[in-house]
Design a protein around this motif. Sequence first.
Motif, PDB file in Angstrom:
ATOM      1  N   UNK B 164      31.889  42.403  33.942  1.00  0.00           N
ATOM      2  CA  UNK B 164      33.219  42.163  33.373  1.00  0.00           C
ATOM      3  C   UNK B 164      33.645  40.722  33.607  1.00  0.00           C
ATOM      4  N   UNK B 165      33.434  40.245  34.834  1.00  0.00           N
ATOM      5  CA  UNK B 165      33.830  38.869  35.140  1.00  0.00           C
ATOM      6  C   UNK B 165      32.982  37.883  34.347  1.00  0.00           C
ATOM      7  N   UNK B 166      31.693  38.204  34.190  1.00  0.00           N
ATOM      8  CA  UNK B 166      30.813  37.294  33.451  1.00  0.00           C
ATOM      9  C   UNK B 166      31.231  37.214  31.991  1.00  0.00           C
ATOM     10  N   UNK B 167      31.761  38.323  31.467  1.00  0.00           N
ATOM     11  CA  UNK B 167      32.252  38.306  30.093  1.00  0.00           C
ATOM     12  C   UNK B 167      33.347  37.268  29.931  1.00  0.00           C
ATOM     13  N   UNK B 195      44.637  41.977  33.782  1.00  0.00           N
ATOM     14  CA  UNK B 195      43.775  43.155  33.715  1.00  0.00           C
ATOM     15  C   UNK B 195      42.531  42.996  34.577  1.00  0.00           C
ATOM     16  N   UNK B 196      42.133  41.746  34.833  1.00  0.00           N
ATOM     17  CA  UNK B 196      40.918  41.524  35.614  1.00  0.00           C
ATOM     18  C   UNK B 196      41.106  41.863  37.088  1.00  0.00           C
ATOM     19  N   UNK B 197      42.358  42.102  37.497  1.00  0.00           N
ATOM     20  CA  UNK B 197      42.590  42.458  38.903  1.00  0.00           C
ATOM     21  C   UNK B 197      41.889  43.764  39.265  1.00  0.00           C
ATOM     22  N   UNK B 198      41.808  44.687  38.283  1.00  0.00           N
ATOM     23  CA  UNK B 198      41.175  45.985  38.552  1.00  0.00           C
ATOM     24  C   UNK B 198      39.704  45.805  38.928  1.00  0.00           C
ATOM     25  N   UNK B 199      38.895  45.122  38.071  1.00  0.00           N
ATOM     26  CA  UNK B 199      37.513  44.882  38.482  1.00  0.00           C
ATOM     27  C   UNK B 199      37.412  44.121  39.795  1.00  0.00           C
ATOM     28  N   UNK B 200      38.338  43.178  40.034  1.00  0.00           N
ATOM     29  CA  UNK B 200      38.259  42.405  41.275  1.00  0.00           C
ATOM     30  C   UNK B 200      38.406  43.322  42.484  1.00  0.00           C
ATOM     31  N   UNK B 201      39.374  44.233  42.422  1.00  0.00           N
ATOM     32  CA  UNK B 201      39.582  45.137  43.562  1.00  0.00           C
ATOM     33  C   UNK B 201      38.393  46.086  43.715  1.00  0.00           C
ATOM     34  N   UNK B 202      37.900  46.636  42.584  1.00  0.00           N
ATOM     35  CA  UNK B 202      36.738  47.531  42.643  1.00  0.00           C
ATOM     36  C   UNK B 202      35.543  46.780  43.229  1.00  0.00           C
ATOM     37  N   UNK B 203      35.384  45.522  42.830  1.00  0.00           N
ATOM     38  CA  UNK B 203      34.270  44.728  43.353  1.00  0.00           C
ATOM     39  C   UNK B 203      34.350  44.629  44.865  1.00  0.00           C
ATOM     40  N   UNK B 258      33.435  33.208  44.265  1.00  0.00           N
ATOM     41  CA  UNK B 258      32.995  32.418  43.112  1.00  0.00           C
ATOM     42  C   UNK B 258      33.365  33.086  41.804  1.00  0.00           C
ATOM     43  N   UNK B 259      33.085  34.386  41.730  1.00  0.00           N
ATOM     44  CA  UNK B 259      33.214  35.070  40.443  1.00  0.00           C
ATOM     45  C   UNK B 259      34.668  35.408  40.136  1.00  0.00           C
ATOM     46  N   UNK B 260      35.439  35.774  41.156  1.00  0.00           N
ATOM     47  CA  UNK B 260      36.803  36.214  40.864  1.00  0.00           C
ATOM     48  C   UNK B 260      37.886  35.229  41.323  1.00  0.00           C
ATOM     49  N   UNK B 261      37.602  34.469  42.396  1.00  0.00           N
ATOM     50  CA  UNK B 261      38.697  33.695  42.990  1.00  0.00           C
ATOM     51  C   UNK B 261      38.444  32.188  43.005  1.00  0.00           C
ATOM     52  N   UNK B 262      37.797  31.709  41.942  1.00  0.00           N
ATOM     53  CA  UNK B 262      37.792  30.270  41.720  1.00  0.00           C
ATOM     54  C   UNK B 262      36.842  29.426  42.538  1.00  0.00           C
ATOM     55  N   UNK B 263      35.919  30.040  43.279  1.00  0.00           N
ATOM     56  CA  UNK B 263      34.901  29.265  43.989  1.00  0.00           C
ATOM     57  C   UNK B 263      35.479  28.133  44.802  1.00  0.00           C
ATOM     58  N   UNK B 264      34.982  26.903  44.537  1.00  0.00           N
ATOM     59  CA  UNK B 264      35.425  25.765  45.337  1.00  0.00           C
ATOM     60  C   UNK B 264      36.684  25.119  44.767  1.00  0.00           C
TER      61      UNK B 264
END
Lengths: 175, 392
Positions: B164-167, B195-203, B258-264
């Motif tokens: 989902x995040x890669x999409x 809406x991406x918060x849901x996948x982030x929490x599941x991740x 990296x994938x959900x919270x902006x990496x560096x």
Amino acid sequence: MQLDSILFYLFAVQILFSALMTITRRNVVYSAVWLISTLVGVAGIYLLQGAEFLAGVQIILYIGGITVLFLFVIMLVPVSEESKQRRFSSQLWIVLIVAVLLTGELGYFLWQGADSFQMGEPTPPAEIGTVTTNSEQIGQVLFSEYLLPFELASILLLVAMIGAVVMAKARPGAE
Amino acid sequence: MEEILDNPYLQPIIATLLIVAVFPLVAGYMVLAERKVLADLQVRLGPMRVGPYGFLQPLADAFKLMLKEDIIPAASDKWIFWGAPVLSTFTALTAFAVIPFSDKFYVADVNIGILFILAMSSLGILGLILGGWSSNSKYSLLGALRSAAQMVSYEVPLGFTTVTALMVAETLSMQGIVQSQLDKGVWIAFSNYGLMLVPAVVFIIAAVAETNRAPFDLPEAESEIVAGFHTEYSGFRWALFFLAEYASIFVICGIAVTVFFGGWLRPFANVGFLETPLNVAFPILLFVVIGAGCALGAVRVTLAYEKAIMGVLALAMFLVAGLFAIPMINELIIGFFWFLFKVLIFIYVFIWVRGTFPRFRYDQLMQVGWKYLIPISMGGLIVNGIVLLFTS
């Protein structure tokens, strides 16, 4: 170029040796471990060919999925008992015929030489430090040219999965 | 000299050596941090004996583990028993190869970055399974079976949420994912109208399960199966398993960041006027406060060598704070700072979760995985896909 050749031969030796060990070990767990080594070698060859996506998926699916399930099942079998049993097989003739056919095919192509193969354009190795587009290419081809086979495969897998669930489901009154 | 400096392999090799050399120490201090935080949650002091406030405890632990007698059970399968922890550690450390520590410090940027990490973590499972099997003990085998089942189950929601995040990111390269968040001006976790918060929490939930951490630590549930797959391991081999576990915690927190919270990236990376307060003032303030804490500690401890250690620590912290004030060096290390800062927050959350929730029962574990996380992550994938389709 030099490094490529060295790596290729390393992986080739690893694959062949591990494959041999896979089919000759008495202990099934050892076979599975050597099988893992074979699959890692194949992933390495994919990487050398510039097929990064395939290499990643090879490891995730074949090692992370399938071999883990193999090991899962094997671990429930008392290996020490099982490996002492004499092997039995009633498929000797089929095996022999298939082996002869395969050797014949291989020999024919070896005799014909490289020209008899239809090979794709080799991708030039990517510059160090750049990012290739291998994954994007696979995605585009998969969802345009090969869409029908792709969807057929997914339906086949779905059917297999439902079949497995139905078979594993406890029948009423079977307890 | 020029030739060496221009060699494209130079930076990856240095980065690799640094990671392999430094990580064992980091893992040791992660263990100390975990013990300290857990102790704090339970209103205890935690390790206090070795060094000031227990600061040297990891070194003492490492020496103890290395000097312990190496026991291999007589009925075990020697080769696999020997190889399993090696496999675990090897794959866990290999996964660091594609972690983007900052825009300048990373080993490799490949277009299968995230796949590579998932591949390495699935290879790492084999270490646990083989280690458990080769020990030839009921508890180890049960632990190994549990970990295999658990990891295979929780890999599915992990994969779905990552997809989902890669999409949203439209690339598999770890650097590319961060870059896309910079371009869009929003971290992926908060994109797509929230809406991406849901996948982030599941991740994050699946990540806790995937690293076998409490409350999902069924593979090593001490009240049921002693220590699970590493029951028969002791000394250095056991340390290798632990190193692998902490490496995979670090790696999976790295993926989450990296994938959900902006990496560096710093928070609000596109808001120009926050540049100075967040990139200069915040790190300086943080390290000055930590330094002041160390200085206070130096005053409070009584032994001379403990005073010296705390004093040196305080000075080091002030020095680091000073480094952030120099614009040229700040530019080099600020990405690294934010990445590590976020990863450490996630590691703290992991410890916090461990200290808060009781362990699941086995059927609850499977229920959470298959009946909740997988459907939610699939739903998240579909809904986010539809929203992306209509908004792009």
